[in-house]
Design a protein around this motif. Structure first.
Motif, PDB file in Angstrom:
ATOM      1  N   GLU A  66       0.907  -1.303   0.089  1.00  0.00           N
ATOM      2  CA  GLU A  66      -0.139   0.114   0.116  1.00  0.00           C
ATOM      3  C   GLU A  66       0.852   1.208   0.038  1.00  0.00           C
ATOM      4  N   VAL A  70       0.936  -0.260   5.429  1.00  0.00           N
ATOM      5  CA  VAL A  70       0.743  -0.936   6.713  1.00  0.00           C
ATOM      6  C   VAL A  70       1.609  -2.265   6.538  1.00  0.00           C
ATOM      7  N   LYS A 218      -4.914   1.421   3.413  1.00  0.00           N
ATOM      8  CA  LYS A 218      -4.584  -0.141   3.977  1.00  0.00           C
ATOM      9  C   LYS A 218      -5.631  -1.285   3.330  1.00  0.00           C
TER      10      LYS A 218
END
Ligand code: PAZ
Length: 361
Positions: A66, A70, A218
């Protein structure tokens, strides 16, 4: 052996156009301009002092899934090979640019970080009397007797490297920041010609998510009511599976930039790459294949399970030489295989530049 791809079946090596495309479509590390100046000054200083410079790459690169990262895919490497080798290069009189994964092992501090001991276990309180609640405070901290000599030796070497400014630390995390920094340092090292050495021990990702298919946020494992599936185009997304949602990742090959290093970024330097495999049956094949593809001077092959005890040098004259150290018995200190690898690399570097001597402090 039939399961290993032939040269024709491998992803193509990177050409100048691929380089342009990659570096124009990826964001460089935020601090690259500052780091580049540090590298320039470091190299100019040691070049003027007729000292050789080696770039040691160390640790594994990550591949973010991403943009606001994350989750990421990581590559195996603690940084032991790189950090240990860097110490032996410094001892051999080289200045070292240490291009490493942030928070992986570093030269000198490696002896006390990431170990099963907490660093506090190396210390005791001087002057403390008694035990438990009744003990009187001593007020000073000292290294425990049994660690003192070894720590003093390490401290002296560390201080020498600091005082002589022979170690430059350059951290990276992602494969992209690694590639930007490698290219930057290589270009800066061109001035060294054949006195420049590249010792590429980092474990660099082979697959990545290209920027046009990277999720911004995320990746969610479940549906969010009212949220549009804006990341449906992303290379990593959840999809229905037989036991609930599953994560499906679709990765592209990272362009093979070793070719650009050899031909474009550092054409006169000596370049040594490492090859890690887990299957002993294909190790030599893969080392030879890398030499054939990239036309550099040396590949050092190792297996995951035995990498601390044996490596094989495969060179462009088709020689294959094993270096081995015995595995230490319990209670014995392990001889570091890098203490044999680095002198052999230095010997070959000497040979390749006509036996010139190294300027030491
Ligand atoms: O850092 P470490 O000592 O745990 O591991 C070192 C290594 C195995 C990553 C290194 O020796 C190596 O082989 N690097 C190249 C990996 C590759 O084939 O991409």
């Amino acid at each position: 052996m039939s399961s290993t791809p032939s040269l024709e079946e491998l992803p193509p090596i990177a050409q100048p156009d691929d380089e342009l495309q990659y570096f124009e479509t990826h964001a460089p590390p935020a601090n690259i301009a500052q780091l580049s100046l540090e590298v320039r000054d470091f190299i100019a200083h040691h070049h003027a002092a007729h000292r050789r410079v080696v770039l040691v790459s160390s640790g594994g690169t990550t591949v973010p899934l991403e943009n606001q990262t994350v989750r990421f895919i990581d590559n195996f490497s603690a940084g032991t090979r790189g950090a240990t080798s860097a110490e032996y290069f410094l001892e051999a009189g080289y200045a070292v640019v240490f291009l490493h994964r942030q928070f992986s092992l570093l030269p000198y501090s490696r002896h006390y970080s990431h170990s099963t001991n907490c660093f506090l276990d190396y210390l005791s309180e001087w002057g403390r009397i008694g035990e438990g609640e009744d003990a009187a405070e001593g007020g000073d901290v000292v290294v425990k007797q049994k660690y003192r000599q070894q720590m003093l030796d390490v401290l002296r070497k560390y201080r020498r490297a600091k005082e002589n400014k022979t170690l430059l630390l350059l951290p990276y995390t992602t494969v992209t920041s690694y590639l930007f920094l490698l290219r930057e340092v290589a270009m800066r090292m061109q001035v060294l010609g054949s006195e420049g050495l590249f010792y590429l021990a980092a474990a660099v990702s082979d697959f990545f998510v290209p920027p046009d298919r990277m999720a911004e946020h995320k990746i969610q494992s479940g549906d969010i009511p009212g949220a549009a599936g804006e990341d449906n185009h992303a290379a990593a997304a959840v999809a229905p599976g037989p036991r609930g949602k599953k994560l499906v990742i679709d990765l592209d090959p990272v362009p093979k930039f070793l070719n650009r290093l050899v031909e474009g970024w550092a054409p006169n330097a000596m370049i040594i790459s490492f090859k890690l495999e887990t299957d002993s049956a294909i190790l030599l094949y893969k080392c030879r294949q890398a030499l054939e593809r990239y036309n550099h001077q040396l590949v050092i092959g190792n297996l995951l399970s035995t990498r601390k005890f044996e490596v094989v040098f495969v060179d462009n004259k088709k020689n294959e030489n094993w270096i081995r150290v015995p595995e230490a018995k319990e209670g014995e200190e392990q001889l570091e295989i890098e203490s044999l690898i680095v002198p052999e690399v230095v010997r070959r570097h000497n040979q390749s530049i006509g036996g010139a001597s190294i300027h030491r402090f």
